[in-house]
Structure formats: C-alpha cells, structure tokens
Scaffold this motif. Structure first.
Motif, PDB file in Angstrom:
ATOM      1  N   PHE A 555       0.845  -1.193   0.000  1.00 59.11           N
ATOM      2  CA  PHE A 555       0.000   0.000   0.000  1.00 59.11           C
ATOM      3  C   PHE A 555       0.884   1.248   0.000  1.00 59.11           C
ATOM      4  N   ASP A 556       1.043   1.861  -1.164  1.00 57.22           N
ATOM      5  CA  ASP A 556       1.901   3.034  -1.266  1.00 57.22           C
ATOM      6  C   ASP A 556       1.366   4.217  -0.462  1.00 57.22           C
ATOM      7  N   TYR A 557       0.046   4.261  -0.265  1.00 53.54           N
ATOM      8  CA  TYR A 557      -0.539   5.395   0.437  1.00 53.54           C
ATOM      9  C   TYR A 557      -0.548   5.203   1.958  1.00 53.54           C
ATOM     10  N   ILE A 558      -0.020   4.077   2.453  1.00 55.03           N
ATOM     11  CA  ILE A 558       0.078   3.854   3.897  1.00 55.03           C
ATOM     12  C   ILE A 558       1.547   3.918   4.310  1.00 55.03           C
ATOM     13  N   ASP A 559       1.845   4.827   5.224  1.00 53.32           N
ATOM     14  CA  ASP A 559       3.200   4.970   5.765  1.00 53.32           C
ATOM     15  C   ASP A 559       3.307   4.110   7.022  1.00 53.32           C
ATOM     16  N   ALA A 560       3.695   2.853   6.844  1.00 52.40           N
ATOM     17  CA  ALA A 560       3.792   1.936   7.980  1.00 52.40           C
ATOM     18  C   ALA A 560       4.980   2.257   8.863  1.00 52.40           C
ATOM     19  N   GLU A 561       6.013   2.866   8.306  1.00 59.48           N
ATOM     20  CA  GLU A 561       7.218   3.168   9.084  1.00 59.48           C
ATOM     21  C   GLU A 561       6.971   4.244  10.132  1.00 59.48           C
ATOM     22  N   ASN A 562       5.959   5.069   9.916  1.00 64.75           N
ATOM     23  CA  ASN A 562       5.593   6.093  10.892  1.00 64.75           C
ATOM     24  C   ASN A 562       4.234   5.788  11.519  1.00 64.75           C
ATOM     25  N   GLY A 563       3.908   4.510  11.565  1.00 63.25           N
ATOM     26  CA  GLY A 563       2.624   4.093  12.076  1.00 63.25           C
ATOM     27  C   GLY A 563       2.588   3.957  13.587  1.00 63.25           C
ATOM     28  N   VAL A 564       1.400   3.754  14.083  1.00 64.07           N
ATOM     29  CA  VAL A 564       1.148   3.571  15.509  1.00 64.07           C
ATOM     30  C   VAL A 564       0.201   2.389  15.665  1.00 64.07           C
ATOM     31  N   ALA A 565       0.080   1.871  16.872  1.00 64.35           N
ATOM     32  CA  ALA A 565      -0.789   0.715  17.117  1.00 64.35           C
ATOM     33  C   ALA A 565      -1.544   0.901  18.420  1.00 64.35           C
ATOM     34  N   ALA A 566      -2.771   0.352  18.460  1.00 69.42           N
ATOM     35  CA  ALA A 566      -3.603   0.488  19.649  1.00 69.42           C
ATOM     36  C   ALA A 566      -4.511  -0.722  19.778  1.00 69.42           C
ATOM     37  N   GLY A 567      -4.839  -1.073  21.014  1.00 68.69           N
ATOM     38  CA  GLY A 567      -5.749  -2.189  21.239  1.00 68.69           C
ATOM     39  C   GLY A 567      -6.271  -2.192  22.662  1.00 68.69           C
ATOM     40  N   ALA A 568      -7.386  -2.904  22.866  1.00 66.51           N
ATOM     41  CA  ALA A 568      -8.020  -2.969  24.178  1.00 66.51           C
ATOM     42  C   ALA A 568      -8.297  -4.410  24.560  1.00 66.51           C
ATOM     43  N   SER A 569      -8.305  -4.675  25.876  1.00 69.98           N
ATOM     44  CA  SER A 569      -8.586  -5.996  26.433  1.00 69.98           C
ATOM     45  C   SER A 569      -7.537  -6.979  25.917  1.00 69.98           C
ATOM     46  N   TYR A 570      -7.925  -8.043  25.189  1.00 69.68           N
ATOM     47  CA  TYR A 570      -6.873  -8.878  24.606  1.00 69.68           C
ATOM     48  C   TYR A 570      -5.991  -8.039  23.682  1.00 69.68           C
TER      49      TYR A 570
END
Length: 731
Positions: A555-570
């Motif tokens: 995905f050229d339009y997604i900058d994974a190198e400057n990405g972030v992650a989030a999650g709840a519970s598990y």
C-alpha cells in the motif's frame, strides 16, 4: 481480474465524488451525534417506534425522545420528547395502542409506572399499573380474553421481593463477606441480590366501545424459587435471556447453572415456568432433564417460542468452560421427553440470535466474515444443512417480522450508526428506510466508500482485514498507519459502528486504519477461532507481523514506518506483548487499554473458566502455560522502548487496574516515554460522555504526538486539548 479492477475504479470514483463534501468525524461529533435504538413495528407494519438520545457538550446533559418511522415513506416524526418514557411496547393486534414505561412513580420512590396511550394522542394516556421497583425489559402477550400478560425484570432479594434502591435500608457496616468464589464480576461486587424475571397481568375492560387496561393481581417472581438462579444474566443483562409464549401461558428464561460454581463453568440452562408461577421453573436442558442432548454442557441463550407456543428454539454451546465455543440451534417441544434435536450442527458458524419465522422456519443472527448477518433455517434442518444469508454488509442489531413475511431490520456499519431497511429471505435487502449518515450533520459525508478490505497470507491461513480511509482521502498521498488490534481474544473487528473504538475517528486524524482479524478471530470458522488457545502471543502475533509487512509492501498510500498501534482488552495484552517484541520497534507509539501485563496476575480475574480454558488448566497445575506468553518477562522488558499510553480504570474487575499500574511503573523506571490514564468510575469500557471525550483526546493526542500527524494536520487532536491536569512528580 477485470471485474476486480472495475470494482476498484468504481470505489475510487465514489471516494472522489464524496471527498468535497465529507467532514471529519471528530471525537465531539462521535459522542454527541444522535444515538438511535431499534425500530419496533406495529402489528400492521405501517409504522415503527424508536428511541433517540443525544448528549450536548454545551449543556452537559442528555436529552431523549421517541419517534415514529413511516415504513412506507421513511418519514420520521416526533412521538414524544418526555424523557421519562423509557420503553414502548405495542399492545396486541391494535395498531395504535402502546404500553410504555414511565421511569418515575408518583407513589413509590424508585418505582416505575406502566401507561397505555394511543400514538395519535400520546400525551393523553392513562396509568395502568404502579410497580414497586425499577423494572425494565417488558415483553407482552395478548391472550384470548384480551388481557395482556407481561414479563419484565428487576433486581430481587432472595425472598423474591423486588429490590428498590431508593427504599432499601442503608447498612451500618460496609463489610462484605464471601464463602464462595465469584466475589466480583466485571464492575460489581456480588451481593445477595440478583436479577429476576417477574410476571404480571393487565386486565382488559371495555366501555362504550373503548378498551382500557388495569393491573390485576400482583407480580410473581419466576426466578427466585430456584436457588442460585439469575436471569437476565450480567454483565449484559439483556431481555433476550427470557421470553413469553404467544399464548401467554409460559415463560422461558436463561440462567447460569444454579448447581455449579459460576466462576468455573459457562454452563447455562433454559428454564420453563408457567406465567402465573404456579409451578417452580425447571430446566429443559439440565443434567437431569429427559431431553438433554448427550455431552452438551455449555452456555445457552436466546429462548424463543414458536408462533403456536408449542416449541422453544434456543442456542447452546457444547463445552462447559469455553465462553466462545460454537453455538448450535436446538428446538425443544413442550412436554416432550425425547432428546432435543439440533439444527445444522455441521455448519461452521455460531448463531447468537434465534427467532421464529413461522411454525416451520427460523431466522437466526450470525457473525460471519466481519459482518453480522441474518440467515434462514428450517426448523427440521439436518446436521449438514447450510443456512442461507439474506443480509450482507453491516451488523444486524434487531429484526422484526412484518405481516407480508418481510423483516424490518435495524443495523449499523462502520459508516453509519443507524441503518433501517426491509429485507426478506427470498429477495434480500428490498428497501432502505433511513440511515444516520444521511440524517445527522455530525456524520455528513460518511458512506460505504470509507471502507475497504483485503486478505493476506498469515502464519497458517489467509487473514482478513478492514481498511478505513480518512476524510478527503487521496491515494496519491501517504498517510501514517493505525494498526488496530481487537479484544476478545475470541472476537473480531466487524463492519459495525462504535462509540468507543470508532476507526473513522482515528482515520480522520490523518491516518489510514488497518483492522486485521488474526488467529483467534470469530466469524471465520472454528479452526481459526480455537487456534488461539494456549497461544496468545504465538500465531496471532505472527499473523499481525505478516499483516504489517503486507501493508508496508503493498500500500503506497500507507506509511507503515511512521505508524502507531492500539488495542483494548486482549488487544491491550497484544500491545503489551508487541512492546517487548521486534514488531514494537516498527511503531512510533502504542496505546494499550485494559490489557494484562503480569502473567501470574491472571488468576485475579473473575471468570476463572476463561483463563483455565485458554491456558489449558489451573494456575497451580499449568503455571508454565500462563507464563509462556508473559509480557512482563525480564527479557521482554529489556526491549521496551516505544512510547506507550496505558489506559486502565478502577472498576474493571475482569482485568484489575493493578495490571495497568504495573506496566506503567516498569515503563517509567526503564525511561520509556509513557503516560497512565485512569478513570475511577469506569469499568472495562469508558461510557460516561465527558470521560469518553477525555479518553479520545488522550489516546488520539498520544498517537498524533509521536506519528507526526499533529504537525501535518491542524485539526488533529493534541494532548493539550484535555483540561484535566497532568500529575508529574519527576524531578
């Protein structure tokens, strides 16, 4: 391939067409947008009623009202804006008479009243009954005499008396004493009170051609005679746990097994009892019941009587200690001692809602491939029968049969908080009557174009993922990634609306959100879901790594190198696991909400069956399994370096707040940029509107700070947007 390219082109054209009018979905807009409930049709299928509430950040108050939806034109008009009207039920075959609950009681503080009114003159109804406590979840049946029999639920004392909080005596001591486990559950300490289903009757009289209804006799507690029974069962306490037969003679209710320790088993029974309570309720699928299928010992629910009141359909799981086991539909014939037959037992999906279409057919709600769809199912279906779905996108929240055998469906989707349409098993979706994104200014510009999906090769099978685009998305540009990790763990991201983890709100900060459904996800078959057992940080983590790599490479339009992650519970656990893994170095910032951290602390939860199933044994007999996936292991802590926000609230007893504090302490001592967000009055979810705003400001502000979105998008949320002071004693 050509067809796929054409569909892609159409999607991009749709995005371009709406980009000029789309508005960003802000946290304030999400929280303050109208929230609508299910549309409930009258007997003739002409109109439906639905409730609507809306919070104002100007007045800091919630207003509510009830509306009428014309099922032919889709027009909506106000029925009443009386905030004391909490429920409305159509009475009998009358197309204009309703029974409604007045949430106050002029004579009994803490009680409620039942009123009867005509929708053409709603304000001039009359009181039919005065009830001594806070009853809700009313269901009715009109019998041959015209009388109305009803059931509802309230909290109960052991002696069967309804509990009224306002009238209850205040104890002199705050001590709590327990001789058995299940000391607390989700967000409450257990007491001697419990939920119970009560029955009552409204007597019909006629004078000058006009019918009136008045309470006859008192209320009967149908649950309390069975020691240790409770219905509806917390934490959901849903009225789907009980039902009244169309002829008004019988009531069926679900209760956790009254003869087993609640903390150790998921086992539930469907009880049957006369409406008048003249006999004690008995389980139709209990261990001593004549028709109980051999080896079927798990959770059960959604009891539904057939139109002729002769049968009860319900679902049940097989395993007695697995809360996410596959559900199978069963049909019990009243009075029968034959083994209760199952339907479509070989089908690899898990029904969660069961209703009768007619004496020979059922309609079931089923999670399926990222959606919740409706399927038709013959009441005598063989084990190898495969039900057919007749709805597709979104998540169905309710459905009601209309006189022409079509269904009025209320649903949500990632792009709308409320979508009402008519569908049938033969024709699928026939007509859309209303959708929130076309009604509410806060949701302007939302539509199916904001959503896409793809599959990638996971550790051992293909994995599904949703993609959510930001406002005015331009595929020639690049947007940082938000990697969304769901809870459960046996759960999934669905094409559904959320007021807490709404991916569009995250996307409109200037991200592309990717929501994968890795190993452990529900709705894709038993094999994928069950493979997470004793494998929390194994296959699911490897799927997530492969998903990140796929996004980064394709995905050229997604900058994974400057990405972030989030999650709840598990998902919070997985964020904590990622922090100590190689994948953690791929993100600029992390957010974990109510995630476990210290392996040995898992024994402090409430539902012990959960951990004992997922880690293949008890804490003392299989300790290595609990520690195998320990985010707090020393070798993992030494890798911690990614800035992390931890959210954990005091009333989350399933995942106690000490887990969040432990992680925060370690991050701080390791010198990793970190912040702890705590709500003393919230549970596993942040529900208070003002708290929700702070939650969004802190979560989005944290991600924006480290991803750089805060610099590139002037409308992005900042940590400084929150007026709550930050405590900082660092020298």
């Amino acid at each position: 391939m050509k067809s796929g390219l054409n569909m892609g082109l159409l999607r991009w054209l749709a995005i371009a067409a709406t980009a000029s009018t789309a508005l960003a979905l802000t946290p304030e807009g999400l929280i303050s947008a109208p929230r609508r409930a299910e549309a409930i049709p009258n007997p003739s299928g002409d109109v439906a009623v639905f409730s609507q509430s809306q919070y104002s950040f100007e007045t800091h108050e919630t207003t509510s009202k009830w509306n009428l939806l014309d099922l032919k034109s889709g027009d909506i008009k106000l029925l009443t804006n009386d905030s004391d009207v909490s429920e409305i039920v159509w009475l009998g075959s009358d197309n204009s008479t309703v029974l409604y609950v007045n949430g106050t009681n002029a004579d009994i503080p803490g009680g409620v009243e039942l009123w009867v009114s005509d929708i053409s003159d709603f304000a001039n109804g009359y009181k039919a009954a005065s009830l001594p406590a806070s009853f809700s979840g009313f269901k009715v049946a009109t019998i041959d005499s015209g009388d109305v029999r009803y059931v509802a639920y309230a909290q109960s004392y052991a002696n069967g008396t309804a509990y009224n909080e306002q009238l209850a005596a205040k104890p002199l001591s705050s001590a709590r004493i327990y001789d058995s486990i299940y000391v607390r559950h989700w967000d409450s300490y257990l007491t001697t009170r419990f939920n119970a289903v009560f029955s009552g009757t409204l007597k019909k009289t006629e004078s000058n051609g006009k019918a009136t209804y008045k309470a006859e006799g008192g209320l009967k507690n149908l649950v309390s005679p069975v020691k240790n029974a409770e219905s509806p069962y917390p934490p959901d306490s849903s009225s789907s746990d009980y039902n009244i037969s169309p002829d008004g003679k019988w009531v069926a209710f679900k209760s956790k097994a009254h003869d087993l320790p609640r903390a150790n088993y998921t086992t539930s029974y469907i009880f049957l009892v006369p409406h008048d309570g003249s006999k004690t309720a008995v389980p139709i699928n209990g261990p001593d019941s004549a028709g109980t299928p051999k080896g079927i010992k798990g959770d059960a629910g959604s009891p539904a009587f057939s139109p002729d009141s002769k049968k009860i359909a319900y679902w049940q799981m097989e395993e007695e200690s697995y809360e996410a086991d596959r559900r199978t539909v069963y049909v019990y014939t009243l009075g029968s001692t034959e083994t209760i037959p199952s339907l479509a037992k070989g089908w690899d999906r898990s029904p969660d809602t069961v209703k009768w279409a007619d004496e020979d057919n059922l309609i079931i709600g089923v999670e399926d491939s990222g959606r919740s769809r409706l399927f038709s199912l013959p009441a005598d279906a063989s084990d190898n029968y495969k039900p057919k779905n007749f709805t597709d996108g979104g998540v169905v929240s309710s459905f009601y049969q209309l006189p022409d055998s079509t269904y009025l469906v209320t649903s949500t989707a990632i792009w709308t908080s409320w979508n009402v349409y008519i569908a049938s098993p033969e024709k699928g979706v026939i007509k859309t009557l209303g959708t929130a994104n076309e009604i509410d200014p806060e949701l302007k510009g939302l539509g199916p174009h904001i959503l896409d999906e793809f599959h990638f090769e996971g550790n051992w099978t293909d994995i599904h993922a949703f993609v959510i685009y930001p406002e005015n998305f331009d595929k020639s540009k690049s947007y940082p990634l938000v990697y969304y990790i769901h809870g459960g763990p046996q759960n999934s991201w669905l094409d559904s609306w959320s007021t807490r983890w709404n991916p569009k709100v995250f996307a409109d900060q200037g991200y592309v959100v990717v929501s994968p459904n890795p190993t452990g996800s529900s709705g894709y078959g038993e094999e994928l879901q069950d493979a997470i057992q004793n494998n929390w940080g194994g296959l699911p983590y490897e799927d997530l790594v492969k998903g990140w790599e796929y996004v980064n490479e394709n995905f050229d339009y997604i900058d994974a190198e400057n990405g972030v992650a989030a999650g709840a519970s598990y998902g919070g656990f997985m964020i904590n696991w990622i922090q100590g893994s190689d994948l953690g170095r791929k993100f600029k910032a992390l957010v974990s909400h109510d995630g476990t951290f210290v392996a040995d602390a898992k024994v402090s939860t409430d539902e012990l069956w959960f951990m004992q199933h997922d880690f293949n044994g008890t804490f003392w007999g299989n300790r290595d399994n609990y520690r195998r996936w320990d985010p707090s292991a020393p070798e993992r802590i030494l890798k911690f370096s990614t800035p992390q926000l931890i959210v954990h609230s005091d009333l989350d007893y399933r995942l106690p707040v000490a887990e969040g504090l432990s992680l925060f302490n370690i991050l701080q001592e390791r010198g990793v940029p970190s912040r702890f967000l705590n709500f003393p009055d919230e549970n596993h979810w942040v529900l208070n509107k003002e708290n929700s705003l702070v939650w969004h400001q802190q979560v989005l502000g944290w991600l924006n700070k480290y991803s750089g979105v805060g610099k590139s998008n002037k409308n992005a949320v900042s940590l400084e947007d929150t007026v709550v002071p930050v405590v900082d004693y660092n020298p």
